[in-house]
Design a protein around this motif. Structure first.
Motif, mmCIF file in Angstrom:
data_model
loop_
_atom_site.group_PDB
_atom_site.id
_atom_site.type_symbol
_atom_site.label_atom_id
_atom_site.label_comp_id
_atom_site.label_asym_id
_atom_site.label_seq_id
_atom_site.Cartn_x
_atom_site.Cartn_y
_atom_site.Cartn_z
ATOM 1 N N ARG A 173 0.828 -1.208 0.000
ATOM 2 C CA ARG A 173 0.000 0.000 0.000
ATOM 3 C C ARG A 173 0.864 1.260 0.000
ATOM 4 O O ARG A 173 0.564 2.232 -0.690
ATOM 5 C CB ARG A 173 -0.912 -0.020 1.231
ATOM 6 N N GLU A 174 1.955 1.233 0.774
ATOM 7 C CA GLU A 174 2.826 2.409 0.857
ATOM 8 C C GLU A 174 3.425 2.747 -0.508
ATOM 9 O O GLU A 174 3.555 3.916 -0.875
ATOM 10 C CB GLU A 174 3.944 2.170 1.880
ATOM 11 N N ALA A 175 3.787 1.721 -1.267
ATOM 12 C CA ALA A 175 4.339 1.958 -2.608
ATOM 13 C C ALA A 175 3.282 2.573 -3.517
ATOM 14 O O ALA A 175 3.566 3.483 -4.298
ATOM 15 C CB ALA A 175 4.869 0.658 -3.193
ATOM 16 N N TYR A 176 2.045 2.063 -3.404
ATOM 17 C CA TYR A 176 0.945 2.625 -4.198
ATOM 18 C C TYR A 176 0.752 4.108 -3.865
ATOM 19 O O TYR A 176 0.631 4.952 -4.765
ATOM 20 C CB TYR A 176 -0.341 1.849 -3.934
ATOM 21 N N LEU A 177 0.728 4.435 -2.583
ATOM 22 C CA LEU A 177 0.527 5.826 -2.167
ATOM 23 C C LEU A 177 1.674 6.710 -2.649
ATOM 24 O O LEU A 177 1.455 7.838 -3.114
ATOM 25 C CB LEU A 177 0.415 5.903 -0.642
ATOM 26 N N LEU A 178 2.899 6.206 -2.551
ATOM 27 C CA LEU A 178 4.068 6.982 -2.953
ATOM 28 C C LEU A 178 4.074 7.226 -4.457
ATOM 29 O O LEU A 178 4.245 8.364 -4.919
ATOM 30 C CB LEU A 178 5.348 6.264 -2.526
ATOM 31 N N ILE A 179 3.865 6.170 -5.233
ATOM 32 C CA ILE A 179 3.883 6.316 -6.693
ATOM 33 C C ILE A 179 2.750 7.230 -7.154
ATOM 34 O O ILE A 179 2.929 8.075 -8.036
ATOM 35 C CB ILE A 179 3.799 4.939 -7.379
ATOM 36 N N THR A 180 1.566 7.073 -6.545
ATOM 37 C CA THR A 180 0.433 7.922 -6.922
ATOM 38 C C THR A 180 0.742 9.389 -6.683
ATOM 39 O O THR A 180 0.477 10.248 -7.536
ATOM 40 C CB THR A 180 -0.821 7.508 -6.132
ATOM 41 N N ALA A 181 1.336 9.696 -5.521
ATOM 42 C CA ALA A 181 1.687 11.083 -5.214
ATOM 43 C C ALA A 181 2.723 11.618 -6.195
ATOM 44 O O ALA A 181 2.629 12.759 -6.670
ATOM 45 C CB ALA A 181 2.201 11.181 -3.784
ATOM 46 N N LEU A 182 3.717 10.810 -6.520
ATOM 47 C CA LEU A 182 4.752 11.243 -7.463
ATOM 48 C C LEU A 182 4.181 11.436 -8.858
ATOM 49 O O LEU A 182 4.536 12.384 -9.569
ATOM 50 C CB LEU A 182 5.891 10.223 -7.476
ATOM 51 N N GLN A 183 3.276 10.546 -9.278
ATOM 52 C CA GLN A 183 2.658 10.690 -10.596
ATOM 53 C C GLN A 183 1.791 11.946 -10.680
ATOM 54 O O GLN A 183 1.598 12.497 -11.761
ATOM 55 C CB GLN A 183 1.829 9.449 -10.930
ATOM 56 N N GLN A 184 1.272 12.379 -9.537
ATOM 57 C CA GLN A 184 0.434 13.590 -9.514
ATOM 58 C C GLN A 184 1.260 14.862 -9.437
ATOM 59 O O GLN A 184 0.711 15.952 -9.418
ATOM 60 C CB GLN A 184 -0.540 13.516 -8.339
ATOM 61 N N GLY A 185 2.594 14.713 -9.374
ATOM 62 C CA GLY A 185 3.457 15.888 -9.444
ATOM 63 C C GLY A 185 4.094 16.311 -8.139
ATOM 64 O O GLY A 185 4.804 17.327 -8.104
ATOM 65 N N ASP A 186 3.883 15.599 -7.049
ATOM 66 C CA ASP A 186 4.545 15.944 -5.796
ATOM 67 C C ASP A 186 6.055 15.777 -5.937
ATOM 68 O O ASP A 186 6.539 14.914 -6.683
ATOM 69 C CB ASP A 186 4.064 15.041 -4.658
ATOM 70 N N THR A 187 6.807 16.576 -5.195
ATOM 71 C CA THR A 187 8.244 16.333 -5.111
ATOM 72 C C THR A 187 8.460 15.055 -4.303
ATOM 73 O O THR A 187 7.561 14.581 -3.596
ATOM 74 C CB THR A 187 8.971 17.489 -4.425
ATOM 75 N N LEU A 188 9.666 14.518 -4.378
ATOM 76 C CA LEU A 188 9.958 13.303 -3.626
ATOM 77 C C LEU A 188 9.782 13.535 -2.129
ATOM 78 O O LEU A 188 9.238 12.682 -1.418
ATOM 79 C CB LEU A 188 11.379 12.821 -3.934
ATOM 80 N N GLY A 189 10.221 14.701 -1.655
ATOM 81 C CA GLY A 189 10.059 15.016 -0.230
ATOM 82 C C GLY A 189 8.597 15.101 0.167
ATOM 83 O O GLY A 189 8.189 14.558 1.201
ATOM 84 N N GLU A 190 7.777 15.781 -0.650
ATOM 85 C CA GLU A 190 6.353 15.903 -0.354
ATOM 86 C C GLU A 190 5.670 14.537 -0.352
ATOM 87 O O GLU A 190 4.838 14.245 0.506
ATOM 88 C CB GLU A 190 5.676 16.815 -1.381
ATOM 89 N N ALA A 191 6.017 13.713 -1.331
ATOM 90 C CA ALA A 191 5.396 12.397 -1.440
ATOM 91 C C ALA A 191 5.753 11.521 -0.243
ATOM 92 O O ALA A 191 4.883 10.866 0.333
ATOM 93 C CB ALA A 191 5.829 11.726 -2.739
#
Length: 197
Positions: free
Chosen positions: A168-186
C-alpha cells in the motif's frame, strides 16, 4: 435462419475478442458461464465503436454492479487486464539515464520531481486477484479471489506486459509522485497517512 446465423456470429465474435482481452476472467468463470455473462453484457452494452478495443471499457463496472461475489472479483481482474493493455499501448519512452540520477546532489533529492514513463500504472483493488490470475496463466484451477484489498502495478517492458503486487505504501508513494509531488512531499505524505508505520 440465415439472419440468425449472423446474429449468433455477432455475439460469438465479440465474445472471442473479450475472452482474448480478459483471459483470466474467462478462465475463472469457465467457458459456458463466461459466454452467458458476455451475452448479457452485450445486450446492455452493444458495440458502438469501429474498434473492438473499446467494447470492454464498461465491463469492470458492469461486473461490479452485480451481487455475485465471483463477478465482483472478476471486475478487479478486468481492471488489471485492461490496465496491462493500456500500458502496452502507451508511447514508449526511454528510462532515465543512470548518470543523470547519480549526479543529482543528495540535498536536491527532496525537491526532485520524478517524471514517470507512460507505460506504468498503479491501481487499488478490492480483491486479491494474484492467485486466480496466476492460476489462469498456468492453466490451473482458479478459485474466487478473496475480498481483501490489494495494490497492483502494471507496466510494459521490452514489449511485454507485466503485473506486480505492491505494498500500500508503494501505491501511495507512486500515486503522489505521478500527480506531481516532489519526492520530499510524497514521502512526507505517505509517512503521515493513518496506518503507515
Amino acid at each position: 435462419q440465415q439472419l440468425q446465423i449472423y446474429a449468433y456470429a455477432y455475439f460469438e465474435r465479440i465474445r472471442e475478442a473479450l475472452a482474448s482481452e480478459v483471459p483470466t476472467v474467462a478462465h475463472l468463470l469457465g467457458d459456458d458461464a463466461f459466454a452467458t455473462a458476455m451475452r448479457a453484457f452485450l445486450r446492455e452494452h452493444p458495440s458502438s465503436s469501429f474498434t473492438l478495443d473499446r467494447v470492454g471499457a464498461p465491463l469492470a463496472d458492469w461486473f461490479e454492479a452485480h451481487d455475485d461475489p465471483l463477478w465482483k472479483a472478476a471486475a478487479d481482474m478486468v481492471r488489471v487486464e485492461r490496465g496491462m493493455d493500456a500500458v502496452f499501448d502507451a508511447r514508449p519512452v526511454p528510462p532515465a539515464a543512470i548518470d543523470a540520477l547519480s549526479s543529482l546532489p543528495l540535498e536536491d533529492w527532496a525537491q526532485a520531481r520524478l517524471v514517470w514513463i507512460p507505460g506504468l500504472a498503479v491501481m487499488a483493488l478490492s480483491h486479491d486477484v494474484t492467485e486466480a490470475m496466476n492460476a489462469a496463466k498456468n492453466d490451473e484451477v482458479a478459485t474466487c479471489p478473496p475480498a481483501t484489498p490489494m495494490w497492483m502495478a502494471v507496466y510494459c517492458r521490452n514489449y511485454r506486459r507485466y503485473r506486480l503486487p505492491i505494498p500500500r505504501e508503494a501505491y501511495l508513494l507512486i500515486t503522489a509522485l505521478q500527480q506531481g509531488d516532489t519526492l520530499g512531499e510524497a514521502l512526507e505524505g505517505v509517512a503521515l497517512t493513518p496506518g503507515v508505520d
